[in-house]
Motif scaffolding. Structure first.
Motif, PDB file in Angstrom:
ATOM      1  N   LYS A  68       0.809  -1.230   0.000  1.00 21.52           N
ATOM      2  CA  LYS A  68       0.000   0.000   0.000  1.00 21.52           C
ATOM      3  C   LYS A  68       0.834   1.267   0.000  1.00 21.52           C
ATOM      4  CE  LYS A  68      -4.063   2.026   2.230  1.00 21.52           C
ATOM      5  NZ  LYS A  68      -5.086   1.841   3.296  1.00 21.52           N
ATOM      6  N   TYR A  69       2.008   1.238   0.647  1.00 20.73           N
ATOM      7  CA  TYR A  69       2.747   2.486   0.831  1.00 20.73           C
ATOM      8  C   TYR A  69       4.143   2.495   0.205  1.00 20.73           C
ATOM      9  CZ  TYR A  69      -0.915   3.167   4.319  1.00 20.73           C
ATOM     10  OH  TYR A  69      -2.127   3.273   4.956  1.00 20.73           O
ATOM     11  N   ILE A  70       4.657   1.324  -0.211  1.00 22.86           N
ATOM     12  CA  ILE A  70       6.037   1.283  -0.700  1.00 22.86           C
ATOM     13  C   ILE A  70       6.140   0.714  -2.107  1.00 22.86           C
ATOM     14  CG2 ILE A  70       8.381   0.440  -0.247  1.00 22.86           C
ATOM     15  CD1 ILE A  70       7.641   0.274   2.732  1.00 22.86           C
ATOM     16  N   ASP A  71       5.633  -0.484  -2.319  1.00 17.66           N
ATOM     17  CA  ASP A  71       5.757  -1.141  -3.627  1.00 17.66           C
ATOM     18  C   ASP A  71       4.562  -2.072  -3.822  1.00 17.66           C
ATOM     19  OD1 ASP A  71       6.387  -2.567  -5.894  1.00 17.66           O
ATOM     20  OD2 ASP A  71       8.338  -3.271  -5.193  1.00 17.66           O
ATOM     21  N   ALA A  72       3.676  -1.694  -4.727  1.00 14.83           N
ATOM     22  CA  ALA A  72       2.439  -2.443  -4.951  1.00 14.83           C
ATOM     23  C   ALA A  72       2.694  -3.838  -5.514  1.00 14.83           C
ATOM     24  CB  ALA A  72       1.518  -1.676  -5.885  1.00 14.83           C
ATOM     25  N   ASN A  73       3.845  -4.047  -6.106  1.00 13.52           N
ATOM     26  CA  ASN A  73       4.127  -5.329  -6.752  1.00 13.52           C
ATOM     27  C   ASN A  73       4.965  -6.286  -5.906  1.00 13.52           C
ATOM     28  OD1 ASN A  73       2.809  -4.616  -9.224  1.00 13.52           O
ATOM     29  ND2 ASN A  73       4.575  -3.292  -9.697  1.00 13.52           N
ATOM     30  N   TRP A  74       5.384  -5.842  -4.729  1.00 15.91           N
ATOM     31  CA  TRP A  74       6.237  -6.678  -3.882  1.00 15.91           C
ATOM     32  C   TRP A  74       5.446  -7.853  -3.305  1.00 15.91           C
ATOM     33  CZ3 TRP A  74       6.290  -8.184   1.283  1.00 15.91           C
ATOM     34  CH2 TRP A  74       7.495  -8.727   1.756  1.00 15.91           C
ATOM     35  N   LYS A  75       6.085  -9.022  -3.237  1.00 20.14           N
ATOM     36  CA  LYS A  75       5.473 -10.196  -2.618  1.00 20.14           C
ATOM     37  C   LYS A  75       6.463 -10.826  -1.651  1.00 20.14           C
ATOM     38  CE  LYS A  75       2.420 -11.499  -6.460  1.00 20.14           C
ATOM     39  NZ  LYS A  75       2.046 -12.581  -7.419  1.00 20.14           N
ATOM     40  N   PRO A  76       5.990 -11.302  -0.523  1.00 18.73           N
ATOM     41  CA  PRO A  76       6.886 -11.978   0.427  1.00 18.73           C
ATOM     42  C   PRO A  76       7.305 -13.325  -0.121  1.00 18.73           C
ATOM     43  CG  PRO A  76       4.625 -12.176   1.167  1.00 18.73           C
ATOM     44  CD  PRO A  76       4.602 -11.259  -0.035  1.00 18.73           C
ATOM     45  N   PHE A  77       8.437 -13.831   0.337  1.00 19.68           N
ATOM     46  CA  PHE A  77       8.910 -15.135  -0.116  1.00 19.68           C
ATOM     47  C   PHE A  77       7.981 -16.248   0.355  1.00 19.68           C
ATOM     48  CE2 PHE A  77      11.642 -18.937   0.509  1.00 19.68           C
ATOM     49  CZ  PHE A  77      12.023 -19.131  -0.814  1.00 19.68           C
ATOM     50  N   LEU A  78       7.442 -16.096   1.577  1.00 18.18           N
ATOM     51  CA  LEU A  78       6.467 -17.050   2.102  1.00 18.18           C
ATOM     52  C   LEU A  78       5.075 -16.454   2.053  1.00 18.18           C
ATOM     53  CD1 LEU A  78       8.283 -18.397   5.320  1.00 18.18           C
ATOM     54  CD2 LEU A  78       8.273 -19.409   3.026  1.00 18.18           C
ATOM     55  N   GLN A  79       4.078 -17.321   2.088  1.00 17.68           N
ATOM     56  CA  GLN A  79       2.694 -16.847   2.096  1.00 17.68           C
ATOM     57  C   GLN A  79       2.331 -16.345   3.488  1.00 17.68           C
ATOM     58  OE1 GLN A  79      -1.388 -19.199   1.332  1.00 17.68           O
ATOM     59  NE2 GLN A  79      -0.047 -19.048  -0.454  1.00 17.68           N
ATOM     60  N   THR A  80       1.772 -15.140   3.545  1.00  9.68           N
ATOM     61  CA  THR A  80       1.414 -14.535   4.828  1.00  9.68           C
ATOM     62  C   THR A  80       0.266 -15.301   5.476  1.00  9.68           C
ATOM     63  OG1 THR A  80       2.088 -12.348   4.044  1.00  9.68           O
ATOM     64  CG2 THR A  80       0.663 -12.429   5.976  1.00  9.68           C
ATOM     65  N   PRO A  81       0.423 -15.741   6.729  1.00  5.85           N
ATOM     66  CA  PRO A  81      -0.658 -16.479   7.404  1.00  5.85           C
ATOM     67  C   PRO A  81      -1.797 -15.549   7.829  1.00  5.85           C
ATOM     68  CG  PRO A  81       1.225 -16.226   8.860  1.00  5.85           C
ATOM     69  CD  PRO A  81       1.656 -15.695   7.530  1.00  5.85           C
ATOM     70  N   PRO A  82      -3.001 -16.089   7.991  1.00  3.38           N
ATOM     71  CA  PRO A  82      -4.188 -15.252   8.246  1.00  3.38           C
ATOM     72  C   PRO A  82      -4.456 -14.907   9.709  1.00  3.38           C
ATOM     73  CG  PRO A  82      -4.859 -17.508   7.838  1.00  3.38           C
ATOM     74  CD  PRO A  82      -3.374 -17.486   7.695  1.00  3.38           C
ATOM     75  N   PHE A  83      -3.572 -14.108  10.271  1.00  2.00           N
ATOM     76  CA  PHE A  83      -3.787 -13.567  11.617  1.00  2.00           C
ATOM     77  C   PHE A  83      -2.802 -12.423  11.827  1.00  2.00           C
ATOM     78  CE2 PHE A  83      -1.919 -17.859  11.695  1.00  2.00           C
ATOM     79  CZ  PHE A  83      -0.588 -17.586  11.985  1.00  2.00           C
ATOM     80  N   PRO A  84      -3.045 -11.567  12.823  1.00  4.92           N
ATOM     81  CA  PRO A  84      -2.191 -10.400  13.035  1.00  4.92           C
ATOM     82  C   PRO A  84      -0.712 -10.734  13.247  1.00  4.92           C
ATOM     83  CG  PRO A  84      -4.234 -10.163  14.242  1.00  4.92           C
ATOM     84  CD  PRO A  84      -4.218 -11.567  13.732  1.00  4.92           C
TER      85      PRO A  84
END
Length: 445
Positions: free
Chosen positions: A334-350
Motif C-alpha cells: 500500500k505504501y512502498i511497492d504495490a508489486n512486492w510479494k513476500p517469499f512465504l505466504q502470509t498467514p491469516p492472523f495479526p
C-alpha cells in the motif's frame, strides 16, 4: 524319556520368557513412542488443524500418556493439583497386572483419536499397536488390563479438556476486522478470515493467564518514510528483494504452513504441511533418541515440550488480537511497492508477536532444561516435504533460526521476532519451574 520331557519343558519355559522379552523390547522402546507421535502428526496434518488447535491435541495426548506412565515409574509424579482443576488419575486395581508403557501408548492414541477427525487413520494406528502386543507375546490378561487402563486415563484427561473453553470458542461471534489504519486485514492470495481470534480465552496449562508474559506495546503505526514503523517495513522489503539462497532455504525449512494456497496462472490449489508444533514434536523425538532416553523420560520430555508449546500459542494469540498489528505485505503493497510479494505466504492472523519465535523458544528452553544447552542434533523432520536436513549445535540455535526465518520469509518485522523470543524463554522457564513432574523437582519445592 525323562530327559526328553525335561528338554521340552525347558524349551517351553525359554520360549515363554523370550516372548515376554519380545513384547517388552518392542513396546517399551522409546522410538516407538516417537513413531506414534509422528503418526498423530500425520493425522493432524491431513485434517488441517490450525497451529494453536494442533498444540492442544499434542498437549492433551501427551498428558494422557504421562499420567498412564507415572504409576509404573516411581521417579515421576502425577500432575494432580498442579494443573488447574485436573483430578487425580487412579492407579489400576491392585489385582490387575498392567504394562504401563503399553497403557501410555493406548492413552495417547485414545485422546488423539478423540480430538482428530480421521478415525479410520487413528484406528489403524491403535490396531497396529494392539497387533504388536499380541504378536510379541504380551499375556492376554495384561494386554486387556493395559488397554482398559489406557482408555480410563484418556477419559479422565478428556473430561479435563472439556473445561478449557475450546467448545465455546467454536461458537463465538465471528471476528470483525478493525477499520483503523495500521490494523491487520486479510492478505492475498486467499484473503482468509482471522484464525482463532478467541484463542487467548483457552485455559492455559501452567501460566496464570494468557497475558502473564505480555510483550511491550509494539511500534506505533506510521506511513511517513521518516517514522520507525515505515523503516521497519522497509527493512522487510529490502531483505526480501536481496535474499540469499541460504536465507531462502531457512525460510522454506521452517515454513510449516498447514494450508498453503498455491497460485499458478489462473489455477489455485492447496498443499498441506505439519504445523510449527508438529515440527518441534519431531525435534523432541530426535533429541530423545540421541540422548538414549528411556521410554518414561521420552514421554516426560514430549509432555513438557507440548505444554510449553500450547501455553506459548495462547500467550502469542493474546498479543496478536490485543494489538492487531498489520502485516508487512499489506504495508509494503500500500505504501512502498504495490508489486512486492513476500517469499512465504502470509498467514491469516495479526503480526505481533511471532508465533514461530515464541513457540520454538519455549520448546527449546524446556529441551535445554532437560538435556542441557549443548545438545547437537540433525533436524530431519522436513524430509517428507523434500527439504534437506539441517544441523544445529543447540535447541536454542534451531529456535533462533525458526524465528528469523519469518523475517526472511517477509511475513514478520524483525522486532516482533525478538520480542517473541523473550516471551518464549519466559514461558519455557515457567513451565519447567512450576510443574514438578520428577520426584527431585517435587522435593526441591
Amino acid at each position: 524319556m525323562r530327559y526328553f520331557l525335561f528338554a521340552i519343558l525347558l524349551a517351553g519355559v525359554v520360549s515363554c520368557k523370550q516372548r515376554a522379552v519380545d513384547y517388552q523390547l518392542v513396546l517399551h522402546n522409546p522410538v516407538l513412542y516417537s513413531k506414534v507421535t509422528g503418526q498423530l502428526t500425520d493425522v493432524i496434518t491431513y485434517d488441517i488443524f490450525t497451529p494453536p488447535v494442533a498444540s492442544r491435541i499434542y498437549a492433551y495426548s501427551h498428558l494422557a500418556a504421562y499420567e498412564a506412565m507415572v504409576h509404573g515409574d516411581s521417579s515421576y509424579t502425577s500432575l494432580k493439583g498442579q494443573l488447574k482443576g485436573f483430578d487425580y488419575v487412579l492407579p489400576p486395581d491392585s489385582g490387575k497386572i498392567v504394562d504401563y508403557p503399553y497403557a501410555a501408548l493406548m492413552a495417547f492414541m485414545e485422546v488423539g483419536r478423540t480430538l482428530t477427525f480421521s478415525k479410520d487413520q487413528t484406528d489403524k494406528i491403535v490396531d497396529s499397536l494392539k497387533m504388536l502386543a499380541t504378536e510379541h507375546g504380551m499375556p492376554a490378561d495384561m494386554k486387556k488390563n493395559s488397554e482398559e487402563y489406557g482408555v480410563t486415563v484418556a477419559k479422565a484427561v478428556m473430561a479435563w479438556s472439556k473445561k478449557d473453553n475450546y467448545a465455546q470458542t467454536r461458537s463465538a461471534a465471528k471476528y470483525t476486522v478493525p477499520n483503523d489504519e495500521g490494523k491487520w486485514i486479510p492478505t492475498p492470495p486467499g484473503y482468509f478470515q482471522a484464525v482463532e481470534p478467541q484463542w487467548k480465552t483457552i485455559r492455559t496449562i501452567a501460566m496464570d493467564s494468557s497475558s502473564q508474559f505480555s510483550p511491550p506495546t509494539p511500534c506505533a503505526f506510521g506511513k511517513d518514510s521518516t517514522c520507525a514503523f515505515y523503516k521497519m517495513a522497509k527493512q522487510v522489503q529490502d531483505t526480501g528483494v536481496l535474499l540469499t539462497e541460504e536465507q531462502k532455504a531457512i525460510a522454506s525449512f521452517w515454513d510449516c504452513n498447514g494450508f498453503k494456497l498455491n497460485v499458478v496462472g489462473h489455477t489455485m490449489y492447496a498443499t498441506k504441511a505439519m504445523t510449527p508444533g508438529g515440527h518441534w514434536m519431531g525435534i523432541t523425538g530426535i533429541i530423545c533418541d540421541n540422548k538414549k532416553a528411556d521410554f518414561e523420560k521420552t514421554v516426560y520430555t514430549y509432555t513438557t515440550v507440548s505444554f510449553a508449546v500450547m501455553d506459548a500459542f495462547i500467550a502469542c494469540w493474546d498479543a496478536k488480537y490485543t494489538f492487531n498489528v498489520i502485516r508487512p505485505e499489506t504495508v509494503i503493497n500500500k505504501y512502498i511497492d504495490a508489486n512486492w510479494k513476500p517469499f512465504l505466504q502470509t498467514p491469516p492472523f495479526p503480526e505481533y508477536t511471532s508465533g514461530h519465535s515464541i513457540i520454538s523458544t519455549a520448546a527449546s528452553t524446556v529441551l535445554e532444561h532437560i538435556y542441557g544447552a549443548q545438545t547437537p542434533f540433525r533436524d530431519s523432520t522436513e524430509r517428507p516435504w523434500g527439504f534437506p536436513d539441517r544441523n544445529f549445535q543447540t535447541p536454542r540455535q534451531a529456535a533462533d533460526e525458526a524465528g528469523i526465518s519469518r523475517f526472511y520469509g517477509g511475513i514478520h518485522y524483525r522486532p516482533s521476532i525478538l520480542v517473541a523470543r523473550d516471551q518464549g524463554e519466559k514461558v519455557g522457564n515457567y513451565i519447567f519451574s512450576k510443574l514438578a513432574m520428577r520426584k527431585e523437582q517435587l522435593a526441591s519445592k
